[in-house]
Design a protein around this motif. Structure first.
Motif, mmCIF file in Angstrom:
data_model
loop_
_atom_site.group_PDB
_atom_site.id
_atom_site.type_symbol
_atom_site.label_atom_id
_atom_site.label_comp_id
_atom_site.label_asym_id
_atom_site.label_seq_id
_atom_site.Cartn_x
_atom_site.Cartn_y
_atom_site.Cartn_z
ATOM 1 N N SER A 1 38.737 -21.753 38.144
ATOM 2 C CA SER A 1 39.877 -22.058 37.265
ATOM 3 C C SER A 1 41.136 -22.422 38.041
ATOM 4 O O SER A 1 42.002 -23.144 37.525
ATOM 5 N N ASP B 1 44.982 -23.464 36.729
ATOM 6 C CA ASP B 1 44.982 -24.012 35.371
ATOM 7 C C ASP B 1 44.973 -22.865 34.368
ATOM 8 O O ASP B 1 43.978 -22.136 34.271
ATOM 9 N N ARG C 1 41.996 -22.951 31.738
ATOM 10 C CA ARG C 1 40.687 -22.581 32.299
ATOM 11 C C ARG C 1 40.665 -21.103 32.677
ATOM 12 O O ARG C 1 39.626 -20.447 32.571
#
Length: 648
Positions: free
Chosen positions: A380, A383, A386
């Protein structure tokens, strides 16, 4: 076929704890042993082994019997095949009365024939590996390159098949096996035109064993670079092989898994064999497929702790992660070992010595939550979207854990590692759990979901404290059956205990019940066996039924003679005495006999009432009424003994 002498020797040598322990991890409970049922998917142990009686009872599935019955039920073997297995296990020479006649041969079951054929094929493959030029030059050379020594090759019964269309099938047909059986075993492939060819050709062979060591399937690897052929081919599903129920290497690993109390999970055949070669025996393989509930249940028989070994490449990690949620759902404790990039258990174990390998696996084993957090954090990055999805995926994995205490601990651990508020994670966990329950719960409109519905028609009687009879049925027939069951139980458990001076329990019960007709056919058969032998001067016991009874009889006898609960030793320490049933056997037997007669009389009274209603003449009605009055008098006499008030 097998001589009586051999059967008696097998029975005399059997240790039921030893036999059952080959398939289930038993834990001592008082004088007995307990385990999770090997026949059903349960969370609480209800499988009991009673060494003093040589019996087992599974209260979850209802199965029960002796060691022979257990192997028959668990492995799906016939009686004769089970005796052969046990004789081999205890190194007992089989003595047979005579060769099979044509009629006896026809009675030899198809499953037995399949086991025999698969064993024959395994022996052929082993012989080809060591005793042919192709076997030695191609197959044995491949295994040697893998580092497998003769002991390992023999341990896993590895083999080789010639690159010929019908080498195995021609030999099998030549000694009496049929084309139909070869097809049912998955050893040949039939064409549309009726012709057939050997399934396994020009490959090294990996036999797949069941828990008792019988070969039930084969995996085969091609060694050439023929792009038209798959690298691996496997046996199809058969009557004796169900891929979703089997783990490769479990037969060779089960004792080590029980001893170490944890199990390594890898992917393929060579991964398992290389780990064994390196001195690590508690390892099994899913054979390249996603885990199933049946495979998880199989592991739980021996341990609740697993360590999944991930290949170093990203694809291997993602593939293995998909199965972890199901493993968690099955109640197993999961740890993870990530191997160096580019390595799998096979290649990595061949690079290292045993001591070094064991130390690496110990040092690099991570709790699955820590592993998953590290992995998803890398994916991830920074982000936030995410990252949120990654956190939700972690909480979803935690939601699969059935133990609420473990779920709570993992939520706390996740909160610490992710630096998030615990109540946020708990709220998300509650949402996921509620959503899953709504998916699985049946639609129930117009009523509270938490209110129990009416029991099904075939529900067992529910006993309520203070009530004398089952709530779900008040019928006389149910009461009679319950007392018949109790009568048989007392007879099985205490036939030669003293009822009164110079009077045994069996003496009293035979005298009182000799003319009583049992309604339940199983209880009737058991009592009749006691009665017939008693008249011949013989007092039988539960082992008589284990040796001569049907499967239903064995199951009922095991159930009636197995104590599921025992008083805690703490009560004795507090000098609180619970009398053993043996101490009050007189009262138990006397009360049981009176109750049985009482309910039998009530049943006869109900029958007379029906006959009075159906009477066609006053004389016939009066005759039934006279008998009814006599029965009523008997009912009142028996009720007075029991302290029951009945209407006059």
């Amino acid at each position: 076929m097998i001589s009586r002498e051999t059967i008696d020797e097998i029975r005399s040598r059997l240790d039921i704890v030893d036999v059952v322990g080959d398939f289930v991890t038993l834990k001592r409970s008082g004088q007995n042993y307990k385990a999770l049922s090997p026949f059903s998917n349960e969370k609480t142990a209800s499988f009991y082994v009673v060494p003093s009686k040589g019996i087992f009872k599974d209260f979850s599935s209802g199965k029960g019997g002796d060691a022979i019955t257990f192997v028959m039920e668990h492995e799906g073997m016939s009686y004769v095949e089970t005796l052969r297995y046990l004789a081999k296990r205890y190194s007992i020479d089989l003595k047979e009365d005579h060769q099979r006649s044509a009629e006896e041969q026809s009675q030899y079951t198809e499953r037995d024939s399949l086991y025999g054929l698969m064993n024959y094929a395994k022996d052929q493959f082993k012989d080809l590996l060591f005793n042919t030029d192709d076997g030695r030059g191609i197959g044995l050379s491949y295994f040697r390159e893998r580092g497998f020594n003769d002991r390992t090759i023999e341990k896993f019964e590895l083999g080789y098949t010639l690159d010929a269309w019908d080498h195995l099938s021609k030999k099998a047909l030549g000694i009496g096996y049929t084309e139909d059986l070869l097809a049912k075993a998955g050893l040949i492939v039939k064409r549309d035109d009726g012709r057939f060819y050997d399934r396994f050709r020009g490959r090294v062979i990996f036999p797949v064993h069941n828990l008792s060591g019988k070969v039930i399937a084969f995996g085969a690897r091609i060694l050439t670079k023929d792009k038209d052929q798959p690298k691996y081919i496997n046996s199809p599903e058969t009557d004796i092989y169900h891929k979703s129920h089997v783990l490769y290497g479990m037969y060779q690993a089960k004792n080590a898994i029980r001893r170490e109390d944890f199990c390594y999970i890898v992917e393929g055949y060579t991964d398992v064999i290389s780990m064994h070669q390196a001195g690590i025996d508690n390892v099994v393989a899913s054979s390249g497929t996603a885990f199933t509930e049946e495979q998880i249940k199989l592991i739980r028989r021996f341990t609740e702790n697993v360590t999944v070994m991930f290949d170093g490449d990203a694809a291997g990690i993602k593939a293995a992660l998909r199965g972890i949620d199901l493993v968690l759902k099955g109640g197993l404790n999961v740890r993870v070992v990530l191997l160096p990039d580019g390595d799998d258990p096979d290649s990595f174990s061949r690079k290292m010595g045993t001591t070094e390998l064991k130390q690496y696996l110990k040092d690099h084993a991570k709790d699955f939550i820590s592993f998953k957090i590290d992995l998803l954090a890398q994916e991830s990055g920074h982000d936030p979207i995410r990252r949120a999805e990654a956190i939700r995926e972690i909480v979803t994995s935690i939601s699969h854990i059935p133990d609420p205490i473990k779920r709570s601990v993992y939520i706390q651990e996740t909160s610490t590692l992710l630096k998030m508020q615990e109540d946020v994670l708990q709220t998300e966990l509650n949402k996921i759990t509620l959503t899953e329950r709504q998916k699985t719960a049946p639609a129930e409109k117009g009523r509270n979901r938490n209110m129990p519905g009416p029991p099904p028609d075939d529900a067992p009687p529910v006993f309520v404290p203070g009530e004398d009879e089952p709530v779900s049925t008040r019928s006389i027939a149910a009461k009679i059956e319950r007392q018949e069951r109790e009568s048989v139980r007392l007879l099985l458990c205490y036939p030669e205990e003293a009822f009164e001076p110079d009077v045994r329990v069996i003496d009293y019960m035979v005298a009182e019940l000799e003319d009583v007709e049992f309604d339940n056919y199983i209880y009737k058969e058991i009592f009749t066996a006691f009665l017939d032998n008693y008249r011949n001067g013989v007092v039988i016991d539960q082992m008589h039924f284990m040796e001569h009874g049907s499967m239903d009889i064995k199951s009922i006898v095991a159930e009636l003679t197995t104590r599921r609960y025992e008083a805690s030793k703490g009560w004795s320490a507090e000098k609180i005495h619970f009398p053993e049933e043996k101490e009050i056997v007189h009262d138990a037997v006397y009360s049981c006999i009176i109750r049985l007669k009482y309910y039998k009389v009530q049943g006869m009274m109900e029958g007379k009432l029906q006959e009075m209603k159906q009477a066609t003449t006053p004389e016939e009605e009066e005759e039934h009424f006279t008998i009814f009055i006599q029965l009523k008098g008997a009912e009142q006499e028996l009720a007075a003994i029991l302290g029951i008030v009945v209407s006059k």
